[in-house]
Design an enzyme around this catalytic site. Structure first.
Site, short mmCIF file in Angstrom:
data_model
loop_
_atom_site.label_atom_id
_atom_site.label_comp_id
_atom_site.label_asym_id
_atom_site.label_seq_id
_atom_site.Cartn_x
_atom_site.Cartn_y
_atom_site.Cartn_z
N ARG A 153 14.41 -5.16 2.34
CA ARG A 153 15.13 -5.18 1.00
C ARG A 153 16.50 -5.26 1.19
O ARG A 153 17.53 -5.90 0.08
CB ARG A 153 14.17 -4.99 -0.52
CG ARG A 153 13.49 -5.23 -0.41
CD ARG A 153 12.99 -6.05 -1.17
NE ARG A 153 11.67 -6.55 -1.59
CZ ARG A 153 9.95 -6.04 -1.25
NH1 ARG A 153 9.91 -4.52 -1.44
NH2 ARG A 153 8.82 -6.78 -1.41
N THR A 197 10.66 -0.11 1.78
CA THR A 197 10.98 -1.87 2.16
C THR A 197 12.47 -1.59 1.59
O THR A 197 13.02 -2.40 1.52
CB THR A 197 9.84 -2.68 2.32
OG1 THR A 197 9.72 -2.10 0.99
CG2 THR A 197 9.01 -2.76 3.00
N SER A 212 6.15 2.93 -1.05
CA SER A 212 5.31 2.11 -1.12
C SER A 212 4.49 2.87 -0.47
O SER A 212 3.95 3.39 0.33
CB SER A 212 5.13 1.13 0.21
OG SER A 212 7.38 -0.29 -0.45
N GLY A 213 3.23 2.01 -1.32
CA GLY A 213 1.91 2.66 -0.65
C GLY A 213 0.91 1.78 -1.84
O GLY A 213 -0.55 3.35 -1.60
N GLY A 214 0.93 1.84 -2.61
CA GLY A 214 0.10 1.59 -4.04
C GLY A 214 -1.17 1.27 -3.80
O GLY A 214 -2.07 1.72 -4.26
N GLU A 215 -1.63 0.31 -2.39
CA GLU A 215 -2.67 0.17 -1.95
C GLU A 215 -3.42 0.99 -0.86
O GLU A 215 -4.14 0.73 -0.61
CB GLU A 215 -3.01 -1.58 -1.14
CG GLU A 215 -3.11 -2.80 -2.81
CD GLU A 215 -1.74 -2.45 -4.08
OE1 GLU A 215 -0.56 -2.91 -3.27
OE2 GLU A 215 -1.81 -1.85 -5.16
N TRP A 265 8.27 1.17 -5.21
CA TRP A 265 9.06 0.42 -4.00
C TRP A 265 10.26 -0.72 -4.51
O TRP A 265 10.43 -1.76 -3.13
CB TRP A 265 7.55 -0.76 -3.28
CG TRP A 265 7.51 -1.10 -4.02
CD1 TRP A 265 5.78 -0.47 -4.69
CD2 TRP A 265 7.00 -2.56 -4.50
NE1 TRP A 265 5.38 -1.34 -5.71
CE2 TRP A 265 5.94 -2.93 -5.22
CE3 TRP A 265 7.34 -3.77 -3.87
CZ2 TRP A 265 5.65 -4.32 -5.63
CZ3 TRP A 265 7.26 -4.89 -4.30
CH2 TRP A 265 6.41 -4.85 -4.67
N ASN A 283 1.33 0.44 -9.53
CA ASN A 283 -0.01 1.05 -10.01
C ASN A 283 -0.67 1.68 -10.08
O ASN A 283 -0.37 2.91 -8.72
CB ASN A 283 -0.67 -0.53 -9.61
CG ASN A 283 -1.06 -0.54 -7.95
OD1 ASN A 283 0.31 -0.86 -7.08
ND2 ASN A 283 -1.60 0.00 -7.63
N ASP A 325 -3.97 -3.78 -11.01
CA ASP A 325 -2.66 -4.29 -9.58
C ASP A 325 -1.85 -4.42 -10.55
O ASP A 325 -0.79 -4.97 -10.05
CB ASP A 325 -3.28 -4.46 -8.31
CG ASP A 325 -1.65 -4.23 -7.61
OD1 ASP A 325 -1.25 -3.49 -7.37
OD2 ASP A 325 -1.78 -5.16 -6.88
N ASP A 327 1.08 -3.55 -11.12
CA ASP A 327 2.26 -3.03 -10.89
C ASP A 327 3.63 -2.80 -11.67
O ASP A 327 4.06 -3.65 -11.94
CB ASP A 327 3.21 -3.40 -9.23
CG ASP A 327 2.97 -2.33 -7.88
OD1 ASP A 327 2.60 -1.47 -8.16
OD2 ASP A 327 2.84 -2.67 -6.97
N ARG A 352 4.75 -7.19 -14.24
CA ARG A 352 3.74 -8.22 -12.95
C ARG A 352 2.67 -8.24 -14.46
O ARG A 352 2.31 -8.84 -14.78
CB ARG A 352 3.59 -6.92 -12.48
CG ARG A 352 3.96 -7.24 -11.48
CD ARG A 352 3.59 -7.59 -10.51
NE ARG A 352 2.40 -7.41 -9.56
CZ ARG A 352 2.51 -6.72 -8.06
NH1 ARG A 352 3.88 -6.32 -7.64
NH2 ARG A 352 1.24 -6.14 -7.80
CA CA Z 1 0.49 -2.77 -5.99
#
Ligand code: CA
Ligand code: CA
Length: 581
Positions: A153, A197, A212-215, A265, A283, A325, A327, A352
């Site tokens: 980004r 990102t 990043s990596g919430g999932e 993120w 999330n 989620d 987020d 969200r």
């Molecule tokens: Ca998420």
């Protein structure tokens, strides 16, 4: 009418004509060179003061979001409702990459800088000619941990250096003149589900990044780095360990916190006067809220941080014990607003979860929270006294493991695509989403670096359009106007002193709307989908608009929208100006 009066007042109070500003910037460059004494980097020196003043200097763009407040508003007005029909491309530069392009361009002293997941480029801003291109490598297995698009980004800059993150969870600095790597620091092992990102933020001399990596069942964090050396100065975990403040909100009595999510993120904002950074936290993980009873701080929250230490000044949680989620990472836009006759320093977030929040950013007090999406069934509203959502059966049943259909979907009422705040008419322009989701929580199995959803789900679609570009009243959530589209727009939004709103479609059209009415005044087909971030800038008295195209990323990957199947891939930087201006 009110808006036009504001425009005239801007014209009257502006101390410099565009010509003056250009002359001044020509004059300032050699002076900066002399004063800095650092001849090698002098022409490139961006002082902290220059960064803090970025929004007030519309000719260049030194910070993500066009100023630390991320208002994405440019007072430039050469391109306006009357002239935009003359807008034509000036140049296009191929990014030589077929991923979704979400990067924000920076522009200084006639040079444009931007990124892809694997390259950083410097371009002549007037011609699009490449000055340098710096490639980076990451292990071939890295994309496995990037759930929602192989993207980057953008950059931060300070004192002749550019800073970026890498998909394999590193932070690095490059020489702005040559593209040469100056340092590279590892944040964490990507193999455990972490990736980066985010465009970094420079605040009070500290380089700040989020993960990043919430999932993937990560334990999220925000880091502070020394921009000169790459040394890590602090780490603020977004999920506390047992015994730390907030740990009492993880009531499972076990180890849920270790894989509790809380990614960070998207780039935060910064108030230099208050010396406070504002950063959204995403999330909780897994999505199965039943395995982690309690509010699960600081997931689904906005954090106010001391940039020197990472200490939390205040927090506000938008989605306690969230199963959906929703987020909380969306950008916390800063503004000064008149509310009930009082000038307030506010923070705004189009969450969200479908509510538009206005907080007092000096203390985190909730000032307003209203629905801004068409469909929202998980909460009745937000209790202004407690700041907590008023749960409906939908979220209660979801936590209990029953199958539900909820709105807005896990894509959110607005996804990452950043909104614009127009300070003249105090209106937000945002690309909003209109989808739902069938959902049922299931027992999650944690394995490092593997999806950790803890839910079965599928998108559902309402009868009307899937996306709306909206002009939103921040205090009520109401739309002043809206423009629907079958395939939702996922691009960023820019508003300008020319009374225009710019954004783009996933089918390639770059578009300009009348900010007052939502009437589309202009569009140009760029040849691939747009999920990037438009910016306005000026050089030698001519105003330019720049956008990256290149379709892909989260909606294209997950929505299964066959109407995108025939949109060509291929990212490029596009720059526009008025014909003959
Ligand atoms: Ca998420
Ligand atoms: Ca500027």
């Amino acid at each position: 009418m009110k808006f036009n009066r504001w425009l005239r007042s801007i014209n009257r109070t502006s101390r410099q004509t565009p010509e003056d500003r250009t002359a001044a910037s020509r004059w300032q460059a050699p002076v900066a060179l002399l004063l800095s004494g650092a001849v090698a980097s002098g022409a490139w020196a961006q002082s902290v003061a220059e960064l803090e003043n970025d929004a007030a200097t519309p000719e260049d763009i030194l910070t993500y979001g066009m100023g630390y407040a991320q208002q994405r508003f440019s007072p430039l007005e050469q391109i306006n409702v009357d002239t935009v029909s003359q807008l034509v491309p000036v140049w296009s530069y191929s990014l030589d990459d077929d991923r979704g392009q979400e990067s924000f361009p920076l522009i200084r002293n006639g040079v444009m800088y931007t990124t892809t997941h694997e390259s950083t480029v410097a371009l002549d801003a007037l011609t699009g000619k490449q000055i340098w291109k710096s490639m980076l490598e990451y292990p071939a297995e890295t994309p496995r941990v990037a759930c929602c698009g192989i993207v980057n980004r953008g950059l931060a800059m300070l004192e002749g250096k550019l800073f970026r993150t890498t998909l394999d969870a590193h932070v690095m600095a490059l020489d702005a003149q040559t593209g040469e790597q100056l340092w590279k620091s590892k944040a964490i092992d990507f193999r455990d589900g972490y990736s980066m990102t985010v465009a970094p933020l420079i605040a009070d001399g500290v380089l700040i990044t989020g993960i990043s990596g919430g999932e993937y069942g990560i334990r999220g964090f925000i880091d502070g780095w020394d921009p000169d050396t790459g040394e890590q100065l602090w780490r603020r975990y977004t999920v506390p360990e047992p015994g730390q403040p907030g740990s009492e909100t993880w009531k499972d009595g076990g180890d849920a916190w270790k894989n509790g999510g809380g990614p960070a993120w998207l780039t935060g904002t910064y108030d230099p006067e208050l010396k406070t950074v504002y950063w959204g936290v995403g999330n909780a993980a897994s999505w199965n809220a039943g395995i982690r009873p309690g509010d699960n701080l600081y997931t689904g929250s906005i954090l106010a941080l001391d940039p020197k230490t990472g200490d939390i000044k205040w927090h506000y949680q938008t989605s306690p014990n969230d199963p959906f989620d929703h987020d909380g990472t969306n950008e916390p836009v800063l503004a000064d607003m008149q509310i009930d006759g009082i000038e307030r320093k506010v923070l705004m977030q189009a969450s969200r979860n479908g509510f538009f929040y206005v907080l007092d950013r000096t203390n985190g007090d909730l000032l307003a929270a209203n629905q801004y999406v068409k469909h929202l069934n998980w909460a009745e509203g937000i209790d202004l006294e407690t700041g907590r959502p008023i749960d409906t059966d939908v979220v209660i049943k979801a936590r209990a493991g029953e199958k539900v259909n909820f709105t807005p979907s896990a894509f959110g009422g607005k996804n990452w695509s950043p909104m614009s705040f127009h300070p003249g008419n105090q209106t937000v322009f945002a690309n909003t989403l209109n989808m739902g989701m069938d959902y049922k929580a299931v027992e999650p199995q944690y394995r490092a670096g593997v999806f950790y959803f803890g839910a079965e789900f599928g998108f559902t679609y309402p009868d009307d359009e899937r996306g709306f570009l909206k002009a939103i009243n921040p205090m009520t959530g109401e739309s002043l106007w809206e423009v629907g589209t079958e395939i939702p727009r996922l691009a960023g939004v820019l508003s300008t002193g020319g009374n225009l709103v710019f954004t783009g479609k996933q089918t390639g059209e770059f578009e300009a709307f009348d900010a007052a009415t939502g009437e589309k005044l202009w569009e140009f087909q760029t040849g691939s989908g747009i999920v990037g971030q438009p910016v306005a800038w000026e050089l030698d008295g001519r105003q330019y608009i720049t956008i990256l195209n290149g379709g892909g990323a989260v909606y294209a990957l997950f929505a299964g929208d066959e109407r995108l199947a025939n949109v060509p891939a291929g990212g490029a930087v596009w720059t526009f100006a008025l014909f003959g201006s």
